[in-house]
Design an enzyme around this catalytic site. Structure first.
Site, PDB file in Angstrom:
ATOM      1  N   ARG A 261      11.295  -6.896  -5.079  1.00 22.70           N
ATOM      2  CA  ARG A 261      11.210  -5.872  -4.033  1.00 22.70           C
ATOM      3  C   ARG A 261      11.630  -6.430  -2.691  1.00 22.70           C
ATOM      4  O   ARG A 261      11.207  -7.510  -2.301  1.00 22.70           O
ATOM      5  CB  ARG A 261       9.767  -5.349  -3.933  1.00 22.70           C
ATOM      6  CG  ARG A 261       9.303  -4.693  -5.199  1.00 22.70           C
ATOM      7  CD  ARG A 261       7.897  -4.147  -5.061  1.00 22.70           C
ATOM      8  NE  ARG A 261       7.470  -3.602  -6.343  1.00 22.70           N
ATOM      9  CZ  ARG A 261       6.270  -3.083  -6.587  1.00 22.70           C
ATOM     10  NH1 ARG A 261       5.378  -3.048  -5.611  1.00 22.70           N
ATOM     11  NH2 ARG A 261       5.967  -2.615  -7.772  1.00 22.70           N
ATOM     12  N   ARG A 276       2.511 -11.267  -0.806  1.00 19.70           N
ATOM     13  CA  ARG A 276       3.646 -10.349  -0.750  1.00 19.70           C
ATOM     14  C   ARG A 276       4.932 -11.145  -0.860  1.00 19.70           C
ATOM     15  O   ARG A 276       5.356 -11.789   0.073  1.00 19.70           O
ATOM     16  CB  ARG A 276       3.594  -9.583   0.580  1.00 19.70           C
ATOM     17  CG  ARG A 276       4.384  -8.291   0.619  1.00 19.70           C
ATOM     18  CD  ARG A 276       4.160  -7.573   1.935  1.00 19.70           C
ATOM     19  NE  ARG A 276       2.783  -7.144   2.090  1.00 19.70           N
ATOM     20  CZ  ARG A 276       2.320  -5.976   1.637  1.00 19.70           C
ATOM     21  NH1 ARG A 276       3.125  -5.131   1.046  1.00 19.70           N
ATOM     22  NH2 ARG A 276       1.045  -5.664   1.785  1.00 19.70           N
ATOM     23  N   GLU A 348      -5.565  -5.110  -3.171  1.00 17.50           N
ATOM     24  CA  GLU A 348      -5.009  -4.428  -4.340  1.00 17.50           C
ATOM     25  C   GLU A 348      -4.453  -5.417  -5.370  1.00 17.50           C
ATOM     26  O   GLU A 348      -3.694  -6.324  -5.034  1.00 17.50           O
ATOM     27  CB  GLU A 348      -3.885  -3.492  -3.888  1.00 17.50           C
ATOM     28  CG  GLU A 348      -3.229  -2.764  -5.050  1.00 17.50           C
ATOM     29  CD  GLU A 348      -2.027  -1.926  -4.609  1.00 17.50           C
ATOM     30  OE1 GLU A 348      -1.915  -1.627  -3.409  1.00 17.50           O
ATOM     31  OE2 GLU A 348      -1.217  -1.585  -5.479  1.00 17.50           O
ATOM     32  N   SER A 351      -2.643  -0.858  -9.775  1.00 22.84           N
ATOM     33  CA  SER A 351      -2.549   0.520  -9.337  1.00 22.84           C
ATOM     34  C   SER A 351      -2.194   1.342 -10.571  1.00 22.84           C
ATOM     35  O   SER A 351      -1.170   1.109 -11.190  1.00 22.84           O
ATOM     36  CB  SER A 351      -1.437   0.604  -8.284  1.00 22.84           C
ATOM     37  OG  SER A 351      -1.445   1.850  -7.652  1.00 22.84           O
ATOM     38  N   ARG A 388      -1.174 -12.154  -7.835  1.00 19.90           N
ATOM     39  CA  ARG A 388      -2.400 -11.827  -7.107  1.00 19.90           C
ATOM     40  C   ARG A 388      -3.644 -12.213  -7.913  1.00 19.90           C
ATOM     41  O   ARG A 388      -4.685 -12.521  -7.329  1.00 19.90           O
ATOM     42  CB  ARG A 388      -2.423 -10.340  -6.739  1.00 19.90           C
ATOM     43  CG  ARG A 388      -1.388 -10.035  -5.659  1.00 19.90           C
ATOM     44  CD  ARG A 388      -1.546  -8.679  -5.041  1.00 19.90           C
ATOM     45  NE  ARG A 388      -0.527  -8.499  -4.005  1.00 19.90           N
ATOM     46  CZ  ARG A 388      -0.394  -7.395  -3.262  1.00 19.90           C
ATOM     47  NH1 ARG A 388      -1.214  -6.372  -3.449  1.00 19.90           N
ATOM     48  NH2 ARG A 388       0.556  -7.317  -2.350  1.00 19.90           N
TER      49      ARG A 388
END
Length: 418
Positions: A261, A276, A348, A351, A388
């Site tokens: 991403r 990130r 997070e 999801s 994560r």
RNA sequence: GGACAGUUGGGUGAGUUGGCUGAAACCACACCCCUGCUAAGGGUGCGUACUCUAACGGGUACCGAGGGUUCGAAUCCCUCACUGUCCGCCA
């Protein structure tokens, strides 16, 4: 993509649903107008076209009989130019409508909390109590330095900023986690697949990343190929443009893939550590479901992700996303946030979303519903984000001297007994 | 990357001297009949999307994608994509 006929039929309710997601109602008005315009244009075109076809047949017959065709030819020539005008007007309206329709997000479920930002999300429950530390817990990047687990500088050298190099037990943990997740998902009934991580634009259109979010994607130069931002893209699109038998539903799929991403809009956030990154590993669950069953499967997927965190002994909470925080394609999303003692907050880590028929309509994924074909529901969720999870393990399993314990369930995957 | 061949409905596969083909035939599938036992025979239906109609039933688009020629294209021309085979390269 939403059902345009549904919007046309029940315009007011569509408006109020999308308002929850913060969609400008002028956009919807325009959509409705263009849809009506398209219908008119199509009707005009089809009428002339039918005329042309029947006259052309006559033309052929006349010719075969040696009759005079000059008058017919004149008529047909006139029709021809008329038709080409009508046709290009249809095309123009259609492509404009398409573009507009592709840019409108999914309806949120009625149960979705009102709200515009993540502050309005609703905490559903907490699982496992964060443990008390007798010292001040460190953040993961400090621990990474202390243990020689992550080489940030060389990751940047190899690629650019927001790329990292995992070393030593971190590299092993990464692999252990992937295997653990895949095995766990398999036990929950998900079939493992290993998809291409480059997908073409039509697949990204199907799941909703394109056309609106192309800036977040890495594109291969000179090819119609993109690095996938999530395995949701290949997994959901496995049945792109296909019609499944009802007995083939549900399809429960899981895959490990790296994800890529650009996250152009996130500059400045989480610049330290590996929260990130432009590239990260993720194990994804995807379900292709009968519309009547998607709610049940959604719950199962949330539970599965939560169970994985519990198995790892990681405290976490479940959060029901409000309308404004919901993703573009999602009708309902529950985030799982893991406790990070170093940061002293929940972050997070998964999801899980029910897209209902939004992606299925774009990607044309249908099933034989008795005599007719109906759209399936698609769902996806992480189980889990690997990087994560690594962070969560580092921070939750740290000791005062900076060493990090390995969670029991991972030991077999690390070829280690203690 | 080079050469040649191909891309038609759920599958196999006709149709490529342009109109009678949205598409034969076979298989699969669904229903019915016959029969009566795990053989078979007969009949009917069976692509997708949009659209008109109270309904019966029509109309339009789609034969890999896009463009062109033509009164008219699955059929002719161009571009691109993909698949197959052979060669080259390669984990």
């Amino acid at each position: 993509m939403l059902d345009l006929k549904l919007i046309e039929r029940d315009f007011e309710s569509a408006k109020s649903k999308l308002a929850k997601k913060g969609v400008n109602e002028a956009l919807l008005n325009e959509l409705k107008e263009r849809f009506a315009a398209l219908k008119d244009a199509k009707r005009a075109f089809e009428e002339k076209r039918a005329q042309q076809k029947s006259l052309s047949k006559e033309f052929g017959a006349y010719k075969a009989q040696g009759k005079d065709i000059s008058e017919l030819k004149e008529q047909l020539d006139a029709l021809k130019s008329e038709i080409s005008t009508l046709e290009s007007s249809v095309q123009e309206i259609e492509s404009g409508l398409q573009e507009l329709a592709f840019a409108i997000p999914n309806f949120p479920d009625d149960s979705v909390p009102e709200g515009l930002s993540e502050d309005d999300n609703l905490e559903l429950k907490k699982v496992l109590e964060p443990k008390e530390f007798s010292f001040t817990p460190k953040e993961h990047w400090e621990l990474a330095e202390l243990n020689g687990w992550i080489d940030f500088e060389r990751g940047v050298k190899l690629a650019k900023s927001r790329f990292a190099l995992l070393k030593s037990d971190a590299a092993k943990l990464e692999r252990a986690l992937i295997n653990f997740f895949l095995d766990f998902n398999a036990k929950s009934g998900f079939a493992e697949v290993c998809p291409p991580v480059l997908n073409n634009s039509s697949m990204l259109l199907g799941t909703g990343q394109l056309p609106k979010f192309g800036d977040d994607l890495f594109k291969i130069e000179g090819e119609d190929l993109y690095l996938i931002p999530t395995a949701e893209v290949p997994l959901t699109n496995i049945y792109n443009n296909e019609i499944l038998q009802e007995s083939e539903l549900p399809q429960l799929l899981t895959a490990y893939t790296p994800c890529f991403r650009k996250e152009a809009g996130s500059a400045g956030r989480d610049t330290r550590g590996i929260i990130r990154q432009h590239q990260f590993d993720k194990v994804e669950m995807v379900a292709i479901a009968h519309p009547d069953r998607s709610d049940k499967i959604f719950e199962m997927m949330v539970q599965n992700a939560s169970d994985i965190l519990s198995a790892l002994g990681l405290p976490h909470r479940l959060v029901d996303l409000c309308g404004g925080d919901l993703g573009f394609s999602a009708a309902r999303t529950i985030d799982l946030e893991v406790w990070l003692p170093g940061q002293n907050k929940y972050r997070e880590i998964s999801s899980v979303s029910n897209m209902r028929d939004f992606q299925a309509r774009r990607a044309k994924i249908r099933f034989k519903d008795g005599k007719k074909n109906s759209l399936v529901h698609t769902l996806n969720g992480s189980a889990l984000a690997v990087g994560r999870t690594l962070i969560a393990i580092m921070e939750n399993y740290q000791n005062e001297d900076g060493t990090i314990d390995i969670p029991e369930v991972l030991k077999p995957y690390m070829n280690r007994n203690i």
